[in-house]
Design an enzyme around this catalytic site. Structure first.
Site, PDB file in Angstrom:
ATOM      1  N   ILE A 212      45.007  29.924  46.164  1.00 20.64           N
ATOM      2  CA  ILE A 212      44.728  31.020  47.100  1.00 20.64           C
ATOM      3  C   ILE A 212      43.301  31.536  46.958  1.00 20.64           C
ATOM      4  O   ILE A 212      42.768  32.161  47.872  1.00 20.64           O
ATOM      5  CB  ILE A 212      45.752  32.162  46.900  1.00 20.64           C
ATOM      6  CG1 ILE A 212      47.175  31.613  46.945  1.00 20.64           C
ATOM      7  CG2 ILE A 212      45.582  33.253  47.934  1.00 20.64           C
ATOM      8  CD1 ILE A 212      47.513  30.795  48.181  1.00 20.64           C
ATOM      9  N   GLY A 213      42.678  31.304  45.823  1.00 19.92           N
ATOM     10  CA  GLY A 213      41.274  31.711  45.711  1.00 19.92           C
ATOM     11  C   GLY A 213      40.832  32.058  44.313  1.00 19.92           C
ATOM     12  O   GLY A 213      39.958  31.422  43.759  1.00 19.92           O
ATOM     13  N   SER A 214      41.459  33.090  43.728  1.00 17.76           N
ATOM     14  CA  SER A 214      40.966  33.516  42.421  1.00 17.76           C
ATOM     15  C   SER A 214      41.601  32.693  41.309  1.00 17.76           C
ATOM     16  O   SER A 214      42.736  32.220  41.424  1.00 17.76           O
ATOM     17  CB  SER A 214      41.251  34.997  42.202  1.00 17.76           C
ATOM     18  OG  SER A 214      42.623  35.253  42.314  1.00 17.76           O
ATOM     19  N   GLU A 265      36.378  32.805  42.552  1.00 13.82           N
ATOM     20  CA  GLU A 265      36.019  34.219  42.761  1.00 13.82           C
ATOM     21  C   GLU A 265      35.625  34.984  41.493  1.00 13.82           C
ATOM     22  O   GLU A 265      35.887  36.179  41.386  1.00 13.82           O
ATOM     23  CB  GLU A 265      37.169  34.971  43.488  1.00 13.82           C
ATOM     24  CG  GLU A 265      37.589  34.320  44.797  1.00 13.82           C
ATOM     25  CD  GLU A 265      38.750  35.035  45.491  1.00 13.82           C
ATOM     26  OE1 GLU A 265      38.942  36.241  45.286  1.00 13.82           O
ATOM     27  OE2 GLU A 265      39.467  34.361  46.253  1.00 13.82           O
ATOM     28  N   TRP A 342      42.612  48.840  52.232  1.00 14.71           N
ATOM     29  CA  TRP A 342      42.354  49.166  50.831  1.00 14.71           C
ATOM     30  C   TRP A 342      41.065  49.968  50.657  1.00 14.71           C
ATOM     31  O   TRP A 342      40.432  49.953  49.609  1.00 14.71           O
ATOM     32  CB  TRP A 342      42.363  47.877  49.995  1.00 14.71           C
ATOM     33  CG  TRP A 342      43.732  47.248  49.968  1.00 14.71           C
ATOM     34  CD1 TRP A 342      44.897  47.830  50.377  1.00 14.71           C
ATOM     35  CD2 TRP A 342      44.086  45.926  49.530  1.00 14.71           C
ATOM     36  NE1 TRP A 342      45.950  46.953  50.239  1.00 14.71           N
ATOM     37  CE2 TRP A 342      45.474  45.776  49.721  1.00 14.71           C
ATOM     38  CE3 TRP A 342      43.353  44.864  49.013  1.00 14.71           C
ATOM     39  CZ2 TRP A 342      46.164  44.606  49.397  1.00 14.71           C
ATOM     40  CZ3 TRP A 342      44.027  43.691  48.686  1.00 14.71           C
ATOM     41  CH2 TRP A 342      45.416  43.571  48.870  1.00 14.71           C
ATOM     42  N   ASP A 380      41.301  36.146  54.009  1.00 22.30           N
ATOM     43  CA  ASP A 380      42.544  36.706  53.465  1.00 22.30           C
ATOM     44  C   ASP A 380      42.959  37.978  54.195  1.00 22.30           C
ATOM     45  O   ASP A 380      42.133  38.855  54.408  1.00 22.30           O
ATOM     46  CB  ASP A 380      42.345  37.079  51.985  1.00 22.30           C
ATOM     47  CG  ASP A 380      42.190  35.861  51.091  1.00 22.30           C
ATOM     48  OD1 ASP A 380      42.855  34.848  51.353  1.00 22.30           O
ATOM     49  OD2 ASP A 380      41.419  35.949  50.113  1.00 22.30           O
ATOM     50  N   GLU A 386      51.496  45.201  55.085  1.00 24.58           N
ATOM     51  CA  GLU A 386      51.603  46.458  54.343  1.00 24.58           C
ATOM     52  C   GLU A 386      51.227  47.674  55.192  1.00 24.58           C
ATOM     53  O   GLU A 386      51.795  48.758  55.033  1.00 24.58           O
ATOM     54  CB  GLU A 386      50.681  46.335  53.122  1.00 24.58           C
ATOM     55  CG  GLU A 386      50.459  47.551  52.293  1.00 24.58           C
ATOM     56  CD  GLU A 386      49.301  47.319  51.307  1.00 24.58           C
ATOM     57  OE1 GLU A 386      49.173  46.196  50.789  1.00 24.58           O
ATOM     58  OE2 GLU A 386      48.529  48.259  51.080  1.00 24.58           O
ATOM     59  N   HIS A 422      45.600  34.022  54.293  1.00 25.42           N
ATOM     60  CA  HIS A 422      46.615  34.211  53.257  1.00 25.42           C
ATOM     61  C   HIS A 422      47.209  35.605  53.361  1.00 25.42           C
ATOM     62  O   HIS A 422      46.506  36.562  53.650  1.00 25.42           O
ATOM     63  CB  HIS A 422      45.991  34.028  51.868  1.00 25.42           C
ATOM     64  CG  HIS A 422      46.871  34.541  50.770  1.00 25.42           C
ATOM     65  ND1 HIS A 422      48.022  33.889  50.396  1.00 25.42           N
ATOM     66  CD2 HIS A 422      46.803  35.645  50.002  1.00 25.42           C
ATOM     67  CE1 HIS A 422      48.607  34.582  49.435  1.00 25.42           C
ATOM     68  NE2 HIS A 422      47.902  35.652  49.176  1.00 25.42           N
ATOM     69  N   HIS A 475      53.501  36.319  40.144  1.00 23.49           N
ATOM     70  CA  HIS A 475      53.660  37.657  39.570  1.00 23.49           C
ATOM     71  C   HIS A 475      54.333  37.593  38.214  1.00 23.49           C
ATOM     72  O   HIS A 475      54.478  38.607  37.537  1.00 23.49           O
ATOM     73  CB  HIS A 475      54.445  38.550  40.520  1.00 23.49           C
ATOM     74  CG  HIS A 475      53.737  38.762  41.824  1.00 23.49           C
ATOM     75  ND1 HIS A 475      52.575  39.479  41.913  1.00 23.49           N
ATOM     76  CD2 HIS A 475      53.987  38.300  43.066  1.00 23.49           C
ATOM     77  CE1 HIS A 475      52.150  39.469  43.162  1.00 23.49           C
ATOM     78  NE2 HIS A 475      52.984  38.757  43.874  1.00 23.49           N
TER      79      HIS A 475
HETATM   80  N1  GLN Z   1      41.757  35.206  47.668  1.00 22.56           N
HETATM   81  C1  GLN Z   1      42.344  36.293  46.963  1.00 22.56           C
HETATM   82  C2  GLN Z   1      42.677  35.862  45.545  1.00 22.56           C
HETATM   83  O1  GLN Z   1      43.042  34.793  45.342  1.00 22.56           O
HETATM   84  C3  GLN Z   1      43.599  36.793  47.634  1.00 22.56           C
HETATM   85  C4  GLN Z   1      44.226  37.903  46.858  1.00 22.56           C
HETATM   86  C5  GLN Z   1      45.433  38.520  47.503  1.00 22.56           C
HETATM   87  O2  GLN Z   1      46.173  37.883  48.190  1.00 22.56           O
HETATM   88  N2  GLN Z   1      45.695  39.760  47.224  1.00 22.56           N
HETATM   89  O3  GLN Z   1      42.595  36.615  44.628  1.00 22.56           O
HETATM   90 ZN    ZN Z   2      48.284  37.183  47.919  1.00 22.62          ZN
END
Ligand code: GLN
Ligand code: ZN
Length: 550
Positions: A212-214, A265, A342, A380, A386, A422, A475
């Site tokens: 996803i990225g990080s 990231e 945010w 993203d 939310e 994402h 998580h």
């Molecule tokens: N690209 C972000 C990451 O990987 C997406 C974070 C997220 O979905 N909150 O951290």
């Molecule tokens: Zn996420």
């Protein structure tokens, strides 16, 4: 409340409500045997005023009037509030001045923000300033406006300074947002055609793997940032550490056999603040901590003025990463809806207008990434679900500006590079149409805990593009086995055909450690290989599903 009110020898009852109007509940509570009601009279809840008059007020009751917004960071308009309070005096036995909700949503003290230009700081009210506003308004209400002449004059001047500022009204930004057309939000080709060009461009296998990225935010990275802040290293030294990290993250992904890589990231303290710090019109705070959940605190930046992008924000890092590998690397941006969700937003223009400004700034970044030859661009939007409004009646308006601003970010442009997005947070069911409206080529979604429920929801909707329902619940520190990930993939294949299914974790890995990250991603790649091998040569599914129907 009838039951509570009927009990003898009881304390007085005050029913407090906030965030939005009470609507149908107001006449019920007005007639209930309670001594007081606390109502929100700010922005979206201003309908409470007319509703209250319509039910004949609260004779015999005490009204706690939430006229100071407890959720934004802006100074109150005293004259406006006094007018509201004056009307309310005629509708209840007694009126108390209050914040519209608990002050836990705002930081403590705007005066602590020494880095914010005093000309802007005067527009800000955090908790301390809001309590002063409440007592000032209460004094004005009780003793007449003569008792607060100086405060009223200062307030008028502060409001005028904000309304007339070049920061809140940048003619170039205004002209650009006014000129936006529907065409700006459309990709140059429909997905069916784009995807052919994209496949040829990237040459990916079926069930491509990505993240996803990080990658883990290690102690070394946190130390590097602290060292930079403390002056123990200079920015060149810091950049070297970031580059080292990027190379390490790339090398691991190559070795593991991931198909579409990320740079990890490491340079980002936070996915919103990182961009906010680089955009004109956005303020970062030094001490503006607010509770996010549990013991987690965040420092949301403030959308203070019209937003523009003075220079590229991510291109250097993305290009550096791409220069280190022959495999495709994704450029990563935070989308406009999440940037708003945010941050503290403006209260002097509709959210959709702010979103459009942020979208245009991000669109410039997308253009620069494209021009730099970025293989894939991911925008993203983890907060899209939310911030869905509480009331169903308000959904359509929100989703319209939310999807419009996303499309404005990613619209135009050539068919290549492909656009990914994402989202986290479950219960996508009620926004599948909006997800479809984003027109992203690939969406990765949190899905492991619900056992790919979202894949079924997408299929039931007839979602026509590519999707990566997550097969690793990030998580939890638990490492999913290859068999487990493969089973989830096979489940996904029953809803989404193989040529449109991606393999990825649920979310970014910044909160994970390297140990479980390594093991889990190795298992995820093994699962993809295993399931790929079982696919027939026509690319469809081993178990006869995959039609994409419900
Ligand atoms: N690209 C972000 C990451 O990987 C997406 C974070 C997220 O979905 N909150 O951290
Ligand atoms: Zn996420």
């Amino acid at each position: 409340y009838r039951e509570l009110g009927a009990s003898t020898d009881r304390p007085k009852l005050l029913v407090a409500s906030y965030f939005d109007r009470l609507g149908d509940a107001l006449h019920v509570l007005a007639a209930a045997p309670v001594e007081g009601l606390a109502l929100d009279f700010t922005d979206g809840a201003s309908a409470n005023l007319a509703d209250l008059a319509a039910v004949g007020g609260l004779p015999g009751k005490r009204l706690v009037a939430g006229v100071v917004n407890g959720r934004n960071v802006w100074i109150n308009d005293y004259q406006n509030s006094l007018t509201t309070l004056g009307t309310l005096l005629g509708l209840a036995d007694r009126v108390d001045v209050a914040a519209s909700c608990s002050l836990l949503h705002v930081p403590l003290d705007a005066n602590a923000e020494r880095d914010i230009d005093p000309q802007i700081r005067r527009w800000l009210a955090f908790a301390r300033q809001k309590t002063t506003e409440i007592t000032t308004l209460a004094r004005g209400l009780a003793q007449g406006t003569d008792a607060i002449t100086a405060e009223l004059a200062a307030n008028r001047a502060d409001l005028a300074s904000r309304a007339g500022s070049a920061i809140t009204h940048d003619p170039a930004v205004r002209a650009r947002t006014a000129a936006v057309t529907d065409a700006d939000g459309r990709r140059s080709q429909p997905y069916a055609r784009r995807t052919v060009a994209q496949r040829a461009h990237l040459g990916l296998p079926l069930l491509p793997t990505t993240t996803i990225g990080s990658f883990p935010q290690t102690n070394e990275l946190r130390t590097a940032r602290a060292d930079l802040r403390a002056g123990r290293i200079d920015s060149a030294g810091y950049e070297e550490r970031i580059k080292d990290e990027i190379r390490e993250v790339l090398a691991f992904q190559e070795k593991t056999g991931i198909d579409v890589l990320v740079h990890g990231e490491p340079e980002r303290n936070d996915m919103v603040q990182y961009f906010a710090e680089q955009l004109t019109g956005y303020l970062a705070t030094q001490h503006g901590w607010v509770q996010s959940y549990g013991t987690r605190y965040v420092r949301p930046p403030v959308l203070a003025g019209d937003i523009s992008r003075p220079e590229p924000m991510t291109v250097r890092w993305t290009s550096y990463a791409q220069s280190q590998t022959a495999k495709p690397v994704k450029g990563m941006l935070t989308g406009p809806v999440t940037m708003l969700a945010w941050s503290f937003v403006r209260d002097d223009q509709p959210l959709g207008d702010t979103a459009r400004q942020v979208a245009l700034a991000l669109r410039d970044e997308v253009g620069d990434l494209e021009a730099a030859g970025t293989s894939v661009i991911q925008v993203d939007e983890p907060a899209l679900r939310e911030t869905l409004p509480l009331r169903a009646a308000d959904h359509a308006e929100y989703l319209a500006w939310a999807t419009e601003s996303f499309r404005l970010t990613t619209g135009g442009g050539r068919p290549v590079p492909p656009g990914h997005t994402h989202m986290c947070y479950a219960e996508f069911g009620d926004i599948v149409q909006a997800i479809d409206d984003l027109d992203a080529d690939v969406i990765s979604l949190e899905a492991a805990r619900s056992h790919m429920q979202v894949a079924d929801e997408l299929a039931a909707h007839g979602y026509p593009r590519e999707a990566g329902p997550g097969v690793w619940d990030i998580h939890s520190p638990r490492v999913p086995s290859a068999e487990e990930a493969a089973a989830l993939l096979r489940k996904g294949l029953r809803a989404i055909p193989a040529e449109r299914l991606w393999v990825n974790p649920d979310c970014g890995l910044k909160t994970r450690g390297w140990t479980e990250t390594r093991a889990s991603l190795e298992n995820l790649v093994a699962a993809a290989h295993e399931v790929r091998a079982g696919l027939t040569s026509d690319g469809c599914c081993p178990r006869g599903g995959g039609g994409g129907g419900g």
